[in-house]
Design a protein around this motif. Structure first.
Motif, PDB file in Angstrom:
ATOM      1  N   PRO A   1     -23.925  94.601  12.730  1.00  0.00           N
ATOM      2  CA  PRO A   1     -23.504  95.835  13.382  1.00  0.00           C
ATOM      3  C   PRO A   1     -23.230  95.690  14.874  1.00  0.00           C
ATOM      4  O   PRO A   1     -22.359  96.360  15.406  1.00  0.00           O
ATOM      5  N   ASP A   2     -23.936  94.813  15.548  1.00  0.00           N
ATOM      6  CA  ASP A   2     -23.694  94.653  16.987  1.00  0.00           C
ATOM      7  C   ASP A   2     -22.873  93.396  17.292  1.00  0.00           C
ATOM      8  O   ASP A   2     -22.692  93.034  18.445  1.00  0.00           O
ATOM      9  N   HIS A   3     -22.376  92.727  16.263  1.00  0.00           N
ATOM     10  CA  HIS A   3     -21.510  91.548  16.372  1.00  0.00           C
ATOM     11  C   HIS A   3     -22.150  90.380  17.129  1.00  0.00           C
ATOM     12  O   HIS A   3     -21.448  89.521  17.636  1.00  0.00           O
ATOM     13  N   THR A   4     -23.462  90.321  17.206  1.00  0.00           N
ATOM     14  CA  THR A   4     -24.125  89.178  17.835  1.00  0.00           C
ATOM     15  C   THR A   4     -24.533  88.134  16.804  1.00  0.00           C
ATOM     16  O   THR A   4     -24.921  87.036  17.162  1.00  0.00           O
ATOM     17  N   TYR A   5     -24.468  88.498  15.541  1.00  0.00           N
ATOM     18  CA  TYR A   5     -24.806  87.556  14.478  1.00  0.00           C
ATOM     19  C   TYR A   5     -23.907  87.858  13.281  1.00  0.00           C
ATOM     20  O   TYR A   5     -23.247  88.889  13.216  1.00  0.00           O
ATOM     21  N   ALA A   6     -23.889  86.953  12.350  1.00  0.00           N
ATOM     22  CA  ALA A   6     -23.137  87.145  11.117  1.00  0.00           C
ATOM     23  C   ALA A   6     -24.082  86.974   9.944  1.00  0.00           C
ATOM     24  O   ALA A   6     -24.925  86.085   9.928  1.00  0.00           O
ATOM     25  N   HIS A   7     -23.954  87.854   8.985  1.00  0.00           N
ATOM     26  CA  HIS A   7     -24.694  87.712   7.730  1.00  0.00           C
ATOM     27  C   HIS A   7     -23.802  86.891   6.813  1.00  0.00           C
ATOM     28  O   HIS A   7     -22.632  87.193   6.636  1.00  0.00           O
ATOM     29  N   LEU A   8     -24.344  85.846   6.248  1.00  0.00           N
ATOM     30  CA  LEU A   8     -23.583  84.980   5.361  1.00  0.00           C
ATOM     31  C   LEU A   8     -23.804  85.409   3.918  1.00  0.00           C
ATOM     32  O   LEU A   8     -24.904  85.811   3.542  1.00  0.00           O
ATOM     33  N   ALA A   9     -22.755  85.318   3.110  1.00  0.00           N
ATOM     34  CA  ALA A   9     -22.857  85.668   1.696  1.00  0.00           C
ATOM     35  C   ALA A   9     -22.025  84.683   0.883  1.00  0.00           C
ATOM     36  O   ALA A   9     -21.024  84.147   1.372  1.00  0.00           O
ATOM     37  N   LEU A  10     -22.451  84.448  -0.345  1.00  0.00           N
ATOM     38  CA  LEU A  10     -21.687  83.585  -1.234  1.00  0.00           C
ATOM     39  C   LEU A  10     -20.545  84.371  -1.863  1.00  0.00           C
ATOM     40  O   LEU A  10     -20.701  85.537  -2.216  1.00  0.00           O
ATOM     41  N   THR A  11     -19.421  83.714  -1.999  1.00  0.00           N
ATOM     42  CA  THR A  11     -18.314  84.293  -2.743  1.00  0.00           C
ATOM     43  C   THR A  11     -18.564  84.011  -4.226  1.00  0.00           C
ATOM     44  O   THR A  11     -19.516  83.302  -4.589  1.00  0.00           O
ATOM     45  N   GLU A  12     -17.699  84.519  -5.079  1.00  0.00           N
ATOM     46  CA  GLU A  12     -17.844  84.246  -6.511  1.00  0.00           C
ATOM     47  C   GLU A  12     -17.753  82.744  -6.776  1.00  0.00           C
ATOM     48  O   GLU A  12     -18.525  82.190  -7.559  1.00  0.00           O
ATOM     49  N   ALA A  13     -16.829  82.079  -6.080  1.00  0.00           N
ATOM     50  CA  ALA A  13     -16.697  80.624  -6.225  1.00  0.00           C
ATOM     51  C   ALA A  13     -17.962  79.916  -5.734  1.00  0.00           C
ATOM     52  O   ALA A  13     -18.385  78.913  -6.303  1.00  0.00           O
ATOM     53  N   GLY A  14     -18.574  80.444  -4.684  1.00  0.00           N
ATOM     54  CA  GLY A  14     -19.809  79.869  -4.159  1.00  0.00           C
ATOM     55  C   GLY A  14     -20.953  79.966  -5.150  1.00  0.00           C
ATOM     56  O   GLY A  14     -21.746  79.036  -5.295  1.00  0.00           O
ATOM     57  N   HIS A  15     -21.028  81.093  -5.855  1.00  0.00           N
ATOM     58  CA  HIS A  15     -22.068  81.249  -6.881  1.00  0.00           C
ATOM     59  C   HIS A  15     -21.856  80.248  -8.018  1.00  0.00           C
ATOM     60  O   HIS A  15     -22.818  79.653  -8.506  1.00  0.00           O
ATOM     61  N   ARG A  16     -20.602  80.041  -8.432  1.00  0.00           N
ATOM     62  CA  ARG A  16     -20.318  79.071  -9.499  1.00  0.00           C
ATOM     63  C   ARG A  16     -20.650  77.648  -9.041  1.00  0.00           C
ATOM     64  O   ARG A  16     -21.209  76.858  -9.806  1.00  0.00           O
ATOM     65  N   TYR A  17     -20.296  77.324  -7.796  1.00  0.00           N
ATOM     66  CA  TYR A  17     -20.590  75.995  -7.258  1.00  0.00           C
ATOM     67  C   TYR A  17     -22.097  75.768  -7.197  1.00  0.00           C
ATOM     68  O   TYR A  17     -22.587  74.713  -7.612  1.00  0.00           O
ATOM     69  N   LEU A  18     -22.839  76.758  -6.715  1.00  0.00           N
ATOM     70  CA  LEU A  18     -24.288  76.633  -6.648  1.00  0.00           C
ATOM     71  C   LEU A  18     -24.900  76.438  -8.031  1.00  0.00           C
ATOM     72  O   LEU A  18     -25.761  75.589  -8.229  1.00  0.00           O
ATOM     73  N   ALA A  19     -24.414  77.192  -9.011  1.00  0.00           N
ATOM     74  CA  ALA A  19     -24.924  77.039 -10.379  1.00  0.00           C
ATOM     75  C   ALA A  19     -24.672  75.623 -10.890  1.00  0.00           C
ATOM     76  O   ALA A  19     -25.515  75.032 -11.569  1.00  0.00           O
ATOM     77  N   GLY A  20     -23.529  75.046 -10.557  1.00  0.00           N
ATOM     78  CA  GLY A  20     -23.202  73.695 -10.989  1.00  0.00           C
ATOM     79  C   GLY A  20     -24.029  72.620 -10.299  1.00  0.00           C
ATOM     80  O   GLY A  20     -24.206  71.530 -10.842  1.00  0.00           O
ATOM     81  N   LEU A  21     -24.539  72.917  -9.118  1.00  0.00           N
ATOM     82  CA  LEU A  21     -25.348  71.932  -8.389  1.00  0.00           C
ATOM     83  C   LEU A  21     -26.731  71.742  -8.997  1.00  0.00           C
ATOM     84  O   LEU A  21     -27.413  70.768  -8.685  1.00  0.00           O
TER      85      LEU A  21
END
Length: 67
Positions: A45-65
């Motif tokens: 909200p104050d643009h001093t940090y970023a919240h990171l999130a997995l995309t759908e492709a990221g979730h599939r990649y993580l599952a494969g790892l």
């Protein structure tokens, strides 16, 4: 030698938990995951940090790892 599979699994699992916030320039591994579309940044909200999130492709990649 760096085990990229383990590094990616750890980083993606941390992001998937929803507890990861990032400020400043991302490290090389995170930059790579952002560029290939496995991770996305959502500004705080104050643009001093970023919240990171997995995309759908990221979730599939993580599952494969895990196998």
């Amino acid at each position: 030698m760096i085990d990229h599979r383990m590094t990616h699994r750890f980083l993606l699992a941390e992001i998937a938990s929803g507890e990861d916030f990032h400020s400043g320039k991302p490290n090389q591994t995170l930059q790579t995951l952002l560029l290939i579309g496995f991770v996305t940044r959502q500004p705080g909200p104050d643009h001093t940090y970023a919240h990171l999130a997995l995309t759908e492709a990221g979730h599939r990649y993580l599952a494969g790892l895990w196998h």
